[in-house]
Scaffold this motif. Structure first.
Motif, PDB file in Angstrom:
ATOM      1  N   ILE A   1       0.811  -1.235   0.000  1.00  0.00           N
ATOM      2  CA  ILE A   1       0.000   0.000   0.000  1.00  0.00           C
ATOM      3  C   ILE A   1       0.837   1.274   0.000  1.00  0.00           C
ATOM      4  O   ILE A   1       0.812   2.054  -0.939  1.00  0.00           O
ATOM      5  CB  ILE A   1      -1.013   0.016   1.175  1.00  0.00           C
ATOM      6  CG1 ILE A   1      -1.950  -1.205   1.064  1.00  0.00           C
ATOM      7  CG2 ILE A   1      -1.818   1.320   1.168  1.00  0.00           C
ATOM      8  CD1 ILE A   1      -2.958  -1.324   2.189  1.00  0.00           C
ATOM      9  N   ASN A   2       1.569   1.549   1.082  1.00  0.00           N
ATOM     10  CA  ASN A   2       2.395   2.756   1.181  1.00  0.00           C
ATOM     11  C   ASN A   2       3.512   2.492   2.184  1.00  0.00           C
ATOM     12  O   ASN A   2       3.517   1.452   2.864  1.00  0.00           O
ATOM     13  CB  ASN A   2       1.539   3.968   1.590  1.00  0.00           C
ATOM     14  CG  ASN A   2       0.816   3.761   2.914  1.00  0.00           C
ATOM     15  OD1 ASN A   2       1.376   3.270   3.883  1.00  0.00           O
ATOM     16  ND2 ASN A   2      -0.470   4.121   2.955  1.00  0.00           N
ATOM     17  N   PRO A   3       4.484   3.404   2.320  1.00  0.00           N
ATOM     18  CA  PRO A   3       5.627   3.130   3.201  1.00  0.00           C
ATOM     19  C   PRO A   3       5.255   2.810   4.644  1.00  0.00           C
ATOM     20  O   PRO A   3       5.801   1.869   5.240  1.00  0.00           O
ATOM     21  CB  PRO A   3       6.450   4.419   3.107  1.00  0.00           C
ATOM     22  CG  PRO A   3       6.152   4.946   1.742  1.00  0.00           C
ATOM     23  CD  PRO A   3       4.704   4.633   1.511  1.00  0.00           C
ATOM     24  N   ALA A   4       4.321   3.557   5.224  1.00  0.00           N
ATOM     25  CA  ALA A   4       3.961   3.326   6.627  1.00  0.00           C
ATOM     26  C   ALA A   4       3.274   1.968   6.796  1.00  0.00           C
ATOM     27  O   ALA A   4       3.582   1.207   7.727  1.00  0.00           O
ATOM     28  CB  ALA A   4       3.047   4.441   7.129  1.00  0.00           C
ATOM     29  N   THR A   5       2.344   1.657   5.912  1.00  0.00           N
ATOM     30  CA  THR A   5       1.646   0.375   5.990  1.00  0.00           C
ATOM     31  C   THR A   5       2.588  -0.782   5.719  1.00  0.00           C
ATOM     32  O   THR A   5       2.505  -1.841   6.347  1.00  0.00           O
ATOM     33  CB  THR A   5       0.476   0.346   4.989  1.00  0.00           C
ATOM     34  OG1 THR A   5      -0.378   1.458   5.236  1.00  0.00           O
ATOM     35  CG2 THR A   5      -0.316  -0.938   5.106  1.00  0.00           C
ATOM     36  N   ALA A   6       3.503  -0.582   4.766  1.00  0.00           N
ATOM     37  CA  ALA A   6       4.487  -1.626   4.459  1.00  0.00           C
ATOM     38  C   ALA A   6       5.307  -1.971   5.697  1.00  0.00           C
ATOM     39  O   ALA A   6       5.549  -3.149   5.996  1.00  0.00           O
ATOM     40  CB  ALA A   6       5.404  -1.171   3.329  1.00  0.00           C
ATOM     41  N   ALA A   7       5.739  -0.958   6.440  1.00  0.00           N
ATOM     42  CA  ALA A   7       6.518  -1.195   7.654  1.00  0.00           C
ATOM     43  C   ALA A   7       5.700  -1.923   8.708  1.00  0.00           C
ATOM     44  O   ALA A   7       6.186  -2.849   9.372  1.00  0.00           O
ATOM     45  CB  ALA A   7       7.025   0.138   8.206  1.00  0.00           C
TER      46      ALA A   7
END
Length: 414
Positions: free
Chosen positions: A84-90
Protein backbone atom coordinates in the motif's frame (compact mmCIF):
# COMPACT_ATOMS: atom_id res chain seq x y z
CA UNK A 1 -31.31 -27.25 35.60
CA UNK A 2 -28.66 -29.69 34.48
CA UNK A 3 -26.25 -31.00 37.06
CA UNK A 4 -22.99 -32.75 36.41
CA UNK A 5 -21.62 -35.09 39.01
CA UNK A 6 -18.00 -35.08 40.15
CA UNK A 7 -17.13 -38.29 38.26
CA UNK A 8 -18.42 -36.80 34.98
CA UNK A 9 -16.47 -33.60 35.59
CA UNK A 10 -13.28 -35.59 36.18
CA UNK A 11 -13.81 -37.61 33.00
CA UNK A 12 -14.49 -34.41 31.00
CA UNK A 13 -11.46 -32.68 32.49
CA UNK A 14 -9.26 -35.65 31.65
CA UNK A 15 -10.58 -35.71 28.11
CA UNK A 16 -9.89 -31.98 27.72
CA UNK A 17 -6.40 -32.42 29.08
CA UNK A 18 -5.81 -35.23 26.61
CA UNK A 19 -6.96 -33.04 23.76
CA UNK A 20 -4.65 -30.29 24.97
CA UNK A 21 -1.78 -32.73 25.12
CA UNK A 22 -2.44 -34.31 21.73
CA UNK A 23 -4.20 -31.61 19.71
CA UNK A 24 -2.51 -28.31 20.50
CA UNK A 25 1.08 -29.57 20.12
CA UNK A 26 -0.03 -31.11 16.82
CA UNK A 27 -0.99 -27.63 15.63
CA UNK A 28 2.35 -26.27 16.83
CA UNK A 29 4.17 -29.11 15.07
CA UNK A 30 2.24 -28.42 11.87
CA UNK A 31 3.36 -24.80 11.97
CA UNK A 32 6.95 -25.80 12.72
CA UNK A 33 6.91 -28.07 9.68
CA UNK A 34 6.49 -25.07 7.37
CA UNK A 35 8.88 -22.29 6.40
CA UNK A 36 6.94 -19.05 6.49
CA UNK A 37 8.04 -16.27 4.15
CA UNK A 38 6.60 -12.76 4.09
CA UNK A 39 6.06 -11.08 0.71
CA UNK A 40 5.00 -7.47 0.25
CA UNK A 41 4.34 -5.69 -3.03
CA UNK A 42 2.08 -2.82 -4.15
CA UNK A 43 -1.19 -4.17 -5.54
CA UNK A 44 -2.92 -0.78 -5.62
CA UNK A 45 -1.85 2.74 -6.57
CA UNK A 46 0.49 3.78 -9.39
CA UNK A 47 2.64 0.64 -9.02
CA UNK A 48 -0.27 -1.78 -8.66
CA UNK A 49 -0.20 -3.21 -12.18
CA UNK A 50 3.41 -4.33 -12.01
CA UNK A 51 3.04 -5.36 -8.36
CA UNK A 52 0.34 -7.82 -9.35
CA UNK A 53 2.82 -9.49 -11.70
CA UNK A 54 5.35 -9.72 -8.86
CA UNK A 55 2.78 -11.53 -6.72
CA UNK A 56 2.02 -14.02 -9.50
CA UNK A 57 5.73 -14.71 -9.97
CA UNK A 58 6.50 -15.38 -6.32
CA UNK A 59 3.43 -17.61 -5.96
CA UNK A 60 4.54 -19.69 -8.94
CA UNK A 61 8.01 -20.06 -7.43
CA UNK A 62 6.55 -21.20 -4.10
CA UNK A 63 4.34 -23.76 -5.83
CA UNK A 64 7.26 -25.16 -7.83
CA UNK A 65 9.53 -25.33 -4.78
CA UNK A 66 6.84 -27.09 -2.75
CA UNK A 67 6.15 -29.53 -5.58
CA UNK A 68 9.84 -30.50 -5.62
CA UNK A 69 10.01 -31.16 -1.87
CA UNK A 70 10.04 -27.70 -0.34
CA UNK A 71 12.94 -26.15 1.53
CA UNK A 72 14.83 -28.50 3.86
CA UNK A 73 11.98 -30.93 3.25
CA UNK A 74 9.40 -28.42 4.52
CA UNK A 75 6.76 -26.61 2.45
CA UNK A 76 6.84 -22.85 2.02
CA UNK A 77 3.97 -20.99 3.64
CA UNK A 78 3.90 -17.77 1.60
CA UNK A 79 2.25 -14.69 3.08
CA UNK A 80 1.74 -12.22 0.21
CA UNK A 81 0.02 -8.88 0.78
CA UNK A 82 -0.45 -5.38 -0.64
CA UNK A 83 2.19 -3.06 0.83
CA UNK A 84 0.00 0.00 0.00
CA UNK A 85 2.40 2.76 1.18
CA UNK A 86 5.63 3.13 3.20
CA UNK A 87 3.96 3.33 6.63
CA UNK A 88 1.65 0.37 5.99
CA UNK A 89 4.49 -1.63 4.46
CA UNK A 90 6.52 -1.19 7.65
CA UNK A 91 3.56 -2.16 9.86
CA UNK A 92 2.85 -5.29 7.83
CA UNK A 93 6.51 -6.27 7.74
CA UNK A 94 6.71 -5.99 11.54
CA UNK A 95 3.57 -8.10 11.96
CA UNK A 96 4.85 -10.77 9.58
CA UNK A 97 8.07 -11.12 11.56
CA UNK A 98 6.75 -10.66 15.07
CA UNK A 99 3.33 -12.34 14.98
CA UNK A 100 3.17 -14.48 11.84
CA UNK A 101 6.56 -16.13 12.28
CA UNK A 102 8.09 -15.20 8.92
CA UNK A 103 11.79 -16.14 8.82
CA UNK A 104 12.60 -13.82 5.92
CA UNK A 105 10.94 -11.01 3.96
CA UNK A 106 11.01 -10.26 0.25
CA UNK A 107 9.30 -8.05 -2.29
CA UNK A 108 8.47 -4.40 -2.87
CA UNK A 109 8.83 -2.07 -5.85
CA UNK A 110 8.52 1.38 -4.31
CA UNK A 111 11.90 2.62 -3.09
CA UNK A 112 10.18 4.59 -0.31
CA UNK A 113 8.36 1.50 0.98
CA UNK A 114 11.43 -0.67 0.54
CA UNK A 115 13.38 1.71 2.78
CA UNK A 116 10.86 1.35 5.61
CA UNK A 117 10.89 -2.46 5.30
CA UNK A 118 14.70 -2.39 5.37
CA UNK A 119 14.55 -0.56 8.68
CA UNK A 120 12.10 -3.13 10.11
CA UNK A 121 14.35 -5.97 8.94
CA UNK A 122 17.39 -4.41 10.58
CA UNK A 123 15.59 -3.86 13.90
CA UNK A 124 14.39 -7.47 13.92
CA UNK A 125 17.69 -8.86 12.57
CA UNK A 126 15.91 -10.68 9.74
CA UNK A 127 16.93 -10.84 6.10
CA UNK A 128 14.96 -8.82 3.55
CA UNK A 129 15.29 -9.16 -0.23
CA UNK A 130 14.25 -5.91 -1.92
CA UNK A 131 13.17 -7.29 -5.27
CA UNK A 132 12.06 -4.29 -7.30
CA UNK A 133 13.23 -1.03 -5.69
CA UNK A 134 15.89 0.73 -7.77
CA UNK A 135 17.11 3.74 -5.79
CA UNK A 136 20.91 3.84 -5.55
CA UNK A 137 20.57 5.26 -2.03
CA UNK A 138 19.10 2.00 -0.72
CA UNK A 139 22.38 0.32 -1.63
CA UNK A 140 24.42 3.31 -0.48
CA UNK A 141 23.81 5.68 2.41
CA UNK A 142 20.69 3.75 3.55
CA UNK A 143 22.17 0.24 3.30
CA UNK A 144 22.20 -2.29 6.14
CA UNK A 145 23.58 -5.80 6.57
CA UNK A 146 20.17 -7.50 6.61
CA UNK A 147 18.99 -6.12 3.24
CA UNK A 148 19.79 -7.46 -0.24
CA UNK A 149 18.90 -5.79 -3.53
CA UNK A 150 17.81 -7.86 -6.52
CA UNK A 151 16.76 -5.41 -9.21
CA UNK A 152 19.23 -3.30 -11.18
CA UNK A 153 19.81 0.10 -9.54
CA UNK A 154 19.25 3.48 -11.15
CA UNK A 155 22.88 3.91 -12.19
CA UNK A 156 22.74 0.65 -14.16
CA UNK A 157 19.55 1.68 -15.95
CA UNK A 158 21.08 5.01 -16.90
CA UNK A 159 24.26 3.32 -18.12
CA UNK A 160 22.31 0.72 -20.13
CA UNK A 161 20.21 3.29 -21.98
CA UNK A 162 23.00 5.87 -22.15
CA UNK A 163 25.33 3.38 -23.83
CA UNK A 164 22.71 2.59 -26.48
CA UNK A 165 21.93 6.28 -27.05
CA UNK A 166 25.63 7.12 -27.36
CA UNK A 167 26.00 4.48 -30.05
CA UNK A 168 23.12 6.16 -31.90
CA UNK A 169 24.76 9.60 -31.66
CA UNK A 170 22.02 10.87 -29.36
CA UNK A 171 24.07 12.05 -26.36
CA UNK A 172 27.18 14.12 -27.08
CA UNK A 173 26.26 17.77 -27.59
CA UNK A 174 22.53 17.07 -27.31
CA UNK A 175 19.99 19.03 -25.24
CA UNK A 176 17.96 16.90 -22.79
CA UNK A 177 14.74 17.70 -20.91
CA UNK A 178 13.79 15.31 -18.08
CA UNK A 179 10.45 14.56 -16.40
CA UNK A 180 11.09 13.09 -12.95
CA UNK A 181 9.03 11.36 -10.26
CA UNK A 182 9.02 13.48 -7.10
CA UNK A 183 10.07 10.88 -4.52
CA UNK A 184 13.24 9.09 -3.46
CA UNK A 185 13.40 6.91 -6.58
CA UNK A 186 13.01 9.79 -9.02
CA UNK A 187 15.42 12.09 -7.19
CA UNK A 188 17.98 9.32 -7.19
CA UNK A 189 17.44 8.54 -10.88
CA UNK A 190 17.83 12.21 -11.81
CA UNK A 191 21.11 12.34 -9.89
CA UNK A 192 22.43 9.35 -11.85
CA UNK A 193 21.23 10.91 -15.12
CA UNK A 194 22.99 14.21 -14.37
CA UNK A 195 26.25 12.35 -13.75
CA UNK A 196 25.89 10.57 -17.09
CA UNK A 197 25.09 13.80 -18.95
CA UNK A 198 28.05 15.64 -17.47
CA UNK A 199 30.53 12.88 -18.30
CA UNK A 200 29.23 12.46 -21.87
CA UNK A 201 29.03 16.13 -22.92
CA UNK A 202 25.24 16.34 -22.94
CA UNK A 203 23.27 19.37 -21.73
CA UNK A 204 20.33 19.16 -19.33
CA UNK A 205 18.28 22.24 -20.24
CA UNK A 206 15.24 21.51 -18.10
CA UNK A 207 13.75 19.18 -15.50
CA UNK A 208 10.33 18.94 -13.94
CA UNK A 209 9.58 17.12 -10.67
CA UNK A 210 6.15 15.48 -10.88
CA UNK A 211 4.06 14.19 -7.95
CA UNK A 212 3.17 10.49 -8.10
CA UNK A 213 -0.59 11.19 -8.27
CA UNK A 214 -0.42 13.37 -11.40
CA UNK A 215 -2.37 12.00 -14.37
CA UNK A 216 -2.51 15.04 -16.68
CA UNK A 217 0.92 15.84 -18.08
CA UNK A 218 -0.11 18.62 -20.47
CA UNK A 219 1.32 21.47 -18.30
CA UNK A 220 4.72 19.75 -18.32
CA UNK A 221 4.56 18.91 -22.01
CA UNK A 222 3.87 22.57 -22.79
CA UNK A 223 7.13 23.41 -21.00
CA UNK A 224 8.87 20.77 -23.11
CA UNK A 225 7.52 22.44 -26.24
CA UNK A 226 8.86 25.82 -25.11
CA UNK A 227 12.30 24.39 -24.30
CA UNK A 228 12.72 22.66 -27.70
CA UNK A 229 15.15 19.94 -26.54
CA UNK A 230 16.81 17.37 -28.75
CA UNK A 231 15.69 14.50 -26.50
CA UNK A 232 13.05 14.15 -23.76
CA UNK A 233 13.87 11.68 -21.00
CA UNK A 234 11.27 10.03 -18.75
CA UNK A 235 12.29 9.43 -15.13
CA UNK A 236 8.81 8.46 -13.95
CA UNK A 237 7.54 5.14 -12.54
CA UNK A 238 4.56 2.82 -12.72
CA UNK A 239 1.41 3.80 -14.58
CA UNK A 240 2.62 7.39 -14.80
CA UNK A 241 4.98 6.22 -17.55
CA UNK A 242 2.01 4.70 -19.38
CA UNK A 243 -0.01 7.91 -19.11
CA UNK A 244 2.91 10.10 -20.16
CA UNK A 245 3.68 7.95 -23.20
CA UNK A 246 0.07 8.12 -24.41
CA UNK A 247 -0.15 11.89 -23.94
CA UNK A 248 3.28 12.46 -25.46
CA UNK A 249 2.15 10.62 -28.60
CA UNK A 250 -0.94 12.89 -28.79
CA UNK A 251 1.25 16.02 -28.72
CA UNK A 252 3.15 14.78 -31.77
CA UNK A 253 6.54 16.18 -30.73
CA UNK A 254 9.45 15.90 -33.19
CA UNK A 255 11.95 15.14 -30.41
CA UNK A 256 12.30 11.50 -29.36
CA UNK A 257 11.11 10.31 -25.96
CA UNK A 258 13.50 7.95 -24.19
CA UNK A 259 13.61 6.76 -20.60
CA UNK A 260 15.94 5.72 -17.83
CA UNK A 261 13.18 3.64 -16.22
CA UNK A 262 10.45 1.42 -17.59
CA UNK A 263 8.80 -1.82 -16.56
CA UNK A 264 7.41 -4.00 -19.31
CA UNK A 265 3.93 -4.11 -17.76
CA UNK A 266 3.73 -0.34 -18.15
CA UNK A 267 5.06 -0.59 -21.71
CA UNK A 268 2.33 -3.08 -22.61
CA UNK A 269 -0.30 -0.85 -21.03
CA UNK A 270 0.79 2.06 -23.23
CA UNK A 271 -0.63 0.21 -26.22
CA UNK A 272 0.74 -0.47 -29.67
CA UNK A 273 1.90 2.59 -31.57
CA UNK A 274 2.28 4.90 -28.56
CA UNK A 275 5.65 3.86 -27.18
CA UNK A 276 8.90 4.54 -29.01
CA UNK A 277 12.53 5.27 -28.20
CA UNK A 278 15.15 3.46 -26.13
CA UNK A 279 14.55 2.25 -22.55
CA UNK A 280 16.17 -0.10 -19.99
CA UNK A 281 15.04 -3.42 -18.60
CA UNK A 282 16.41 -6.06 -16.26
CA UNK A 283 14.72 -8.91 -18.16
CA UNK A 284 12.21 -9.62 -20.93
CA UNK A 285 10.21 -12.72 -21.75
CA UNK A 286 11.81 -13.19 -25.19
CA UNK A 287 15.27 -13.72 -23.68
CA UNK A 288 16.78 -16.78 -25.37
CA UNK A 289 17.97 -18.79 -22.38
CA UNK A 290 16.80 -22.31 -21.35
CA UNK A 291 16.01 -21.39 -17.73
CA UNK A 292 14.28 -18.18 -18.76
CA UNK A 293 12.24 -19.93 -21.46
CA UNK A 294 11.13 -22.63 -19.00
CA UNK A 295 9.89 -19.96 -16.58
CA UNK A 296 8.04 -18.14 -19.36
CA UNK A 297 6.35 -21.38 -20.44
CA UNK A 298 5.26 -22.25 -16.88
CA UNK A 299 4.00 -18.74 -16.14
CA UNK A 300 2.12 -18.43 -19.45
CA UNK A 301 0.50 -21.84 -19.03
CA UNK A 302 -0.69 -20.99 -15.52
CA UNK A 303 -1.80 -17.38 -16.01
CA UNK A 304 -2.57 -17.12 -19.74
CA UNK A 305 -0.14 -14.27 -20.38
CA UNK A 306 3.65 -13.83 -20.44
CA UNK A 307 5.48 -12.69 -17.31
CA UNK A 308 6.49 -9.09 -16.74
CA UNK A 309 9.97 -8.30 -15.39
CA UNK A 310 8.74 -8.04 -11.79
CA UNK A 311 7.17 -11.49 -12.06
CA UNK A 312 10.57 -12.79 -13.12
CA UNK A 313 12.59 -11.06 -10.40
CA UNK A 314 10.32 -12.11 -7.54
CA UNK A 315 10.30 -15.63 -8.97
CA UNK A 316 14.08 -15.94 -9.17
CA UNK A 317 14.55 -14.29 -5.77
CA UNK A 318 12.49 -16.94 -3.99
CA UNK A 319 14.33 -19.63 -5.99
CA UNK A 320 17.79 -18.38 -5.01
CA UNK A 321 16.65 -17.97 -1.40
CA UNK A 322 15.51 -21.61 -1.36
CA UNK A 323 18.86 -22.61 -2.83
CA UNK A 324 20.70 -20.68 -0.12
CA UNK A 325 18.65 -22.18 2.73
CA UNK A 326 19.14 -25.69 1.38
CA UNK A 327 22.87 -25.07 1.03
CA UNK A 328 23.31 -23.65 4.55
CA UNK A 329 20.64 -25.94 6.04
CA UNK A 330 19.49 -22.93 8.03
CA UNK A 331 17.09 -19.99 8.00
CA UNK A 332 19.23 -18.07 10.50
CA UNK A 333 19.97 -14.55 9.31
CA UNK A 334 23.69 -14.61 10.11
CA UNK A 335 24.25 -17.84 8.19
CA UNK A 336 22.33 -16.63 5.14
CA UNK A 337 24.18 -13.31 5.14
CA UNK A 338 27.53 -15.08 5.34
CA UNK A 339 26.54 -17.36 2.47
CA UNK A 340 25.54 -14.52 0.16
CA UNK A 341 28.55 -12.43 1.10
CA UNK A 342 30.81 -15.22 -0.16
CA UNK A 343 29.39 -14.27 -3.58
CA UNK A 344 27.79 -17.60 -4.35
CA UNK A 345 26.66 -17.63 -7.98
CA UNK A 346 23.08 -18.22 -9.12
CA UNK A 347 21.53 -19.14 -12.44
CA UNK A 348 18.88 -16.47 -12.99
CA UNK A 349 18.06 -17.25 -16.60
CA UNK A 350 20.67 -15.04 -18.24
CA UNK A 351 23.87 -15.71 -20.18
CA UNK A 352 25.99 -15.06 -17.09
CA UNK A 353 25.32 -16.10 -13.52
CA UNK A 354 24.57 -13.48 -10.88
CA UNK A 355 25.96 -12.89 -7.39
CA UNK A 356 25.49 -10.51 -4.48
CA UNK A 357 28.35 -8.09 -3.86
CA UNK A 358 29.64 -8.46 -0.33
CA UNK A 359 29.97 -4.75 0.46
CA UNK A 360 26.54 -3.43 -0.64
CA UNK A 361 24.47 -6.63 -1.13
CA UNK A 362 23.60 -5.74 -4.73
CA UNK A 363 22.74 -8.61 -7.08
CA UNK A 364 25.21 -8.10 -9.92
CA UNK A 365 23.78 -9.17 -13.28
CA UNK A 366 23.37 -8.19 -16.91
CA UNK A 367 20.96 -5.48 -18.03
CA UNK A 368 19.48 -4.64 -21.43
CA UNK A 369 18.45 -1.63 -23.46
CA UNK A 370 15.41 -2.15 -25.65
CA UNK A 371 13.63 -0.45 -28.51
CA UNK A 372 10.03 -0.74 -29.65
CA UNK A 373 8.63 -2.69 -32.59
CA UNK A 374 6.47 -0.91 -35.17
CA UNK A 375 2.81 -1.73 -34.63
CA UNK A 376 2.55 -3.72 -37.87
CA UNK A 377 5.36 -6.06 -36.79
CA UNK A 378 3.80 -7.10 -33.47
CA UNK A 379 2.43 -10.66 -33.27
CA UNK A 380 0.28 -9.83 -30.25
CA UNK A 381 -0.14 -7.16 -27.57
CA UNK A 382 2.94 -8.40 -25.69
CA UNK A 383 5.24 -8.67 -28.71
CA UNK A 384 6.29 -5.03 -28.38
CA UNK A 385 9.95 -4.81 -27.41
CA UNK A 386 13.24 -5.67 -29.07
CA UNK A 387 16.11 -6.38 -26.68
CA UNK A 388 19.49 -4.87 -27.45
CA UNK A 389 22.76 -6.55 -26.58
CA UNK A 390 23.33 -7.27 -22.91
CA UNK A 391 25.41 -4.73 -21.01
CA UNK A 392 28.14 -4.91 -20.09
CA UNK A 393 29.61 -6.66 -23.13
CA UNK A 394 30.46 -10.33 -22.74
CA UNK A 395 34.17 -9.69 -22.24
CA UNK A 396 33.70 -6.92 -19.67
CA UNK A 397 33.26 -7.57 -15.93
CA UNK A 398 29.66 -7.32 -14.79
CA UNK A 399 30.49 -4.64 -12.25
CA UNK A 400 31.62 -2.11 -14.86
CA UNK A 401 28.05 -0.75 -15.13
CA UNK A 402 27.43 -0.66 -11.36
CA UNK A 403 28.23 2.14 -8.90
CA UNK A 404 31.62 1.80 -7.21
CA UNK A 405 32.27 2.11 -3.49
CA UNK A 406 33.44 5.66 -4.07
CA UNK A 407 30.35 6.60 -6.09
CA UNK A 408 27.80 5.07 -3.73
CA UNK A 409 29.42 4.29 -0.37
CA UNK A 410 27.72 1.75 1.87
CA UNK A 411 28.66 1.44 5.54
CA UNK A 412 27.04 -1.55 7.20
CA UNK A 413 26.88 -1.79 10.95
CA UNK A 414 28.45 -4.93 12.41
Amino acid sequence: MIRTNRRTLLRTGAAFAGAATLGFPAIVRAEAEKIRIGHLTPLTGFLGVIGSYAQLGVKLAAEEINASGGILGKPIDLLSEDSINPATAATKAQRMLEQDGAVVLLGEISSASSLTIMQVAERNKKVFFSTGARSDALRGKSCNKYSFHCDIPNTVMVNAVGTALSQQGMVKGKKFFTLTADYIFGHDLLKAAKIFFSTHDANLIGDELIATDVTDFSPYLLKVRQAKPDVVCCNLAGNQVTNLVKQYAEFGFPYPLVGFNLNTGDAWAAGAGNLSGTWPTVWYHTLDNPASKAFVASFTKKYGKPPENHAWIDYITLKLLAEAINSTKSTASDELIAYFEKQAQFDIGKARKAYFRSWDHQLVQEAYPFTVKPKDQMKDQWDMLVLGDAVPAANDPLETIYPTKEQNPCEMKA
